[in-house]
Design an enzyme around this catalytic site. Structure first.
Site, mmCIF file in Angstrom:
data_model
loop_
_atom_site.group_PDB
_atom_site.id
_atom_site.type_symbol
_atom_site.label_atom_id
_atom_site.label_comp_id
_atom_site.label_asym_id
_atom_site.label_seq_id
_atom_site.Cartn_x
_atom_site.Cartn_y
_atom_site.Cartn_z
ATOM 1 N N HIS A 270 -5.912 2.632 1.190
ATOM 2 C CA HIS A 270 -4.999 4.045 1.443
ATOM 3 C C HIS A 270 -5.517 4.350 2.943
ATOM 4 O O HIS A 270 -4.935 4.825 3.776
ATOM 5 C CB HIS A 270 -4.754 4.829 0.438
ATOM 6 C CG HIS A 270 -4.428 4.113 -0.779
ATOM 7 N ND1 HIS A 270 -3.241 3.039 -0.805
ATOM 8 C CD2 HIS A 270 -4.499 4.553 -2.016
ATOM 9 C CE1 HIS A 270 -3.019 2.926 -2.055
ATOM 10 N NE2 HIS A 270 -3.775 3.468 -2.964
ATOM 11 N N ASP B 192 0.977 -1.170 0.071
ATOM 12 C CA ASP B 192 -0.102 -0.186 0.046
ATOM 13 C C ASP B 192 0.798 1.025 0.239
ATOM 14 O O ASP B 192 1.516 1.515 1.012
ATOM 15 C CB ASP B 192 -0.808 -0.011 1.286
ATOM 16 C CG ASP B 192 -2.053 1.175 1.181
ATOM 17 O OD1 ASP B 192 -1.463 2.175 0.796
ATOM 18 O OD2 ASP B 192 -3.156 1.022 1.558
ATOM 19 N N HIS B 193 1.055 1.883 -1.244
ATOM 20 C CA HIS B 193 2.280 2.790 -1.305
ATOM 21 C C HIS B 193 1.946 3.977 -0.492
ATOM 22 O O HIS B 193 2.830 4.619 0.078
ATOM 23 C CB HIS B 193 2.330 3.185 -2.778
ATOM 24 C CG HIS B 193 1.343 4.189 -3.329
ATOM 25 N ND1 HIS B 193 -0.018 4.020 -3.811
ATOM 26 C CD2 HIS B 193 1.386 5.626 -3.448
ATOM 27 C CE1 HIS B 193 -0.683 4.999 -3.872
ATOM 28 N NE2 HIS B 193 0.049 5.953 -4.052
#
Ligand code: NDP
Ligand code: BG6
Length: 509
Positions: A263, A200-201
């Site tokens: 996110h 999950d950047h």
């Protein structure tokens, strides 16, 4: 073998240089993410001298590409997308160790060729090189890649040693609870959990990591961080961009799957979780899962709002509505905006609503977590024209990263007049503006074997458990209950109504 992985942000920098010799294999090497994020991340790690010795890069994909053409593609990607200019010296060090293997994702023989290629690298280097497989393809081929990693023996390479094979998996991690469970089953069929790094950047963003430090390295917040002092928490993840060329993908996804379930929920978890017992990856992820499990099921009408953008103006430019975008069905039931009211049923948060909203084509790009404190007792500065704001601590995740606190102060003068004042800390003024990209941190952490900034299997499933009933209700309702908001606005009326029903208002970020 369970590894204890300590989060490196409190470690000596030398830990960062401690990644073992590694060959990063990117599946989907001709793709958009590889060009825009992964190759530039590797390049910037090299520029910062953070790549391990004997680092190699292998691209894998169905297209027939020569080593030379892949190197050229990578150099072009660095020129276009890296935060640093391409330097021949830095790139030269990686280029000579960059190769490409062509093959389909479901072709067992091609994976055997890949295994031979990695073995040749090990022999050339003269030592065992850790394989790090980065799955950067559309999710439809995640499973065949994993299965072939298993069948070829690559998944178990060097298992039992610290430089064992590791696998990074891109998002989306499933599209509902059943598919996430299925993907987890495929993963556990070939890998042990500690080998898996689900991306999950947002967790790679500096400001998201700073949340942990702000909360747990400062003693002033913890005593106030609960239902006694906090009135509500608002998390906004607003984007100016529309769906662009990704209409096909977005129609299957929507704001809830694309931004909220992953996110935004990570931001919720880090904001609301209990202090972990240590900075070990597992200790932090345990607390996140506990928090996610304490969230109450959503009521499909009173806890949520959804909408699509209509045409409007952004930065003086007319923009089309969602239904006019390429690849979008004219009767599409896909939301480009979602707002959610979360209730966390635990000792710390019961009764404190967490409002989340995320949308495309909003007034401007901003991600922030705003913690709104309760009003002081109204005995002294209530009424009588006093301008008193609720104290708000706001984590500005992006852009213009920083932290601000709204306080009330006295306006200088001979009479007592009050005015809200804002104390701000900005990354750009304190640290300068050349902060690493999220993917740099994540690729490096995966090489080191630190899973703190990645999603554990149960974490992904717990979040899907919360949202799957809502997705099912929305799929059934089609367009019923779908509001609209003009492109360039702060969102639809039904999202305003959602918070107003609880006596709140959205904060203007
Ligand atoms: P792409 O659509 O660019 O695909 C990557 C590569 O996968 C392609 O170059 C192609 O390589 C192969 N591929 C494409 N379609 C298929 C298919 N139907 N079947 C098999 N192989 C296919 O994807 P992105 O690079 O944009 O994204 C990769 C992953 O990263 C996805 O999971 C995405 O959700 C995620 N992601 C992407 C972001 C982005 O900004 N692009 C942002 C965040 C996450 P070849 O033909 O050579 O095999
Ligand atoms: C991706 C979503 O995960 O995150 C995109 O698929 C979105 O739709 C992007 O635009 C936003 O990321 P960032 O880092 O620009 O906030």
């Amino acid at each position: 073998m369970a590894e204890t992985t300590r989060h490196p942000f409190l470690e000596d920098l030398s830990k960062y240089r401690g990644a073992p010799p590694t060959t990063v294999v990117i599946f989907g090497a001709s793709g958009d993410l590889t060009k825009r994020k992964l190759i530039p991340a590797v390049y910037n790690l090299a520029a910062d001298n953070l790549l391990p010795p004997d680092f190699h890069l292998v691209g894998y994909g169905r297209k027939e590409i020569s080593d030379e053409a892949f190197r050229e593609m990578a150099a072009d990607a660095i020129k276009e997308f890296s935060r640093r200019e391409l330097s021949d010296d830095v790139w030269g060090r990686i280029a000579e160790r960059t190769t490409y293997v062509a093959g389909a994702y479901d072709d067992a023989a091609a994976f055997d060729r890949l295994a031979e290629h990695l073995q040749e690298i090990d022999e050339k280097v003269g030592r065992e090189v850790q394989p790090l497989f980065y799955i950067s393809t559309p999710p439809s081929v995640f499973a065949p890649i994993l299965e072939n990693l298993g069948a070829s023996g690559l998944a178990r390479k060097y298992l039992g040693q610290p430089h064992h094979a590791k696998v990074v998996i891109e998002k989306p991690f499933g599209h509902d609870l059943a598919s996430a469970r299925e993907l987890n089953r495929t993963i556990t069929g070939v890998l042990e959990e500690h080998q898996v790094y689900r991306i999950d950047h947002y967790l790679g963003k500096e400001t998201v990591q700073d949340l942990l430090v702000q909360r747990f390295a400062n003693s002033i917040f913890e005593p106030l961080w609960n239902r006694n002092f906090i009135d509500n928490v608002q998390i906004t993840v607003a984007e100016e961009v529309g769906v662009g060329a990704r209409g096909g993908y977005y129609e299957q996804s929507g704001a809830l799957r694309d931004m909220i379930q992953n996110h935004t929920m990570q931001l919720v978890a880090l904001t609301a979780m209990e202090p972990p017992g240590s900075l070990d990856a597992e200790a932090i992820r345990d607390e996140k899962v506990k928090l996610l499990r304490a969230i109450q099921p959503l009521h499909p009408t009173t806890d949520v709002a959804r909408a699509q953008y209509a045409d409007g103006m952004i930065a003086g430019k007319p923009e089309p509505g969602y239904l006019e975008e390429a690849g979008i069905a004219e009767d599409s039931g896909t939301e480009t905006y979602a707002a959610i009211k979360l209730s966390i049923n635990n000792w710390r948060w019961q009764g404190v609503p967490f409002y989340l909203r995320s949308g495309k084509r909003m007034a401007r790009r901003v991600t922030e977590i705003a913690v709104q404190f309760k009003r002081p007792p109204g005995t002294l500065f209530a009424g009588g024209g006093f301008d008193i704001a609720t104290n708000t601590l706001s984590f500005q995740i992006q852009p213009d990263e920083g932290l601000s606190l709204i306080l009330n102060g006295k306006v200088p003068g001979l009479e007592t007049r009050t005015q809200p004042v804002k104390m701000s800390f900005r990354y750009s003024t304190t640290y300068g503006s050349n902060t690493p990209e999220a993917y740099e941190r994540l690729v490096l952490d995966a090489m080191i074997g630190d899973g703190t900034l990645f999603i554990r299997g149960d974490e992904a499933e717990t979040s899907w458990q919360l949202y799957t009933p809502l997705l099912q209700a929305w799929a059934k309702a089609k367009r019923e209950g779908m509001d609209r908001y003009p492109a360039g606005s702060w969102g639809p009326a039904n999202a305003e109504a959602l918070v107003e029903a609880n006596g709140h208002r959205w904060r203007q970020p």
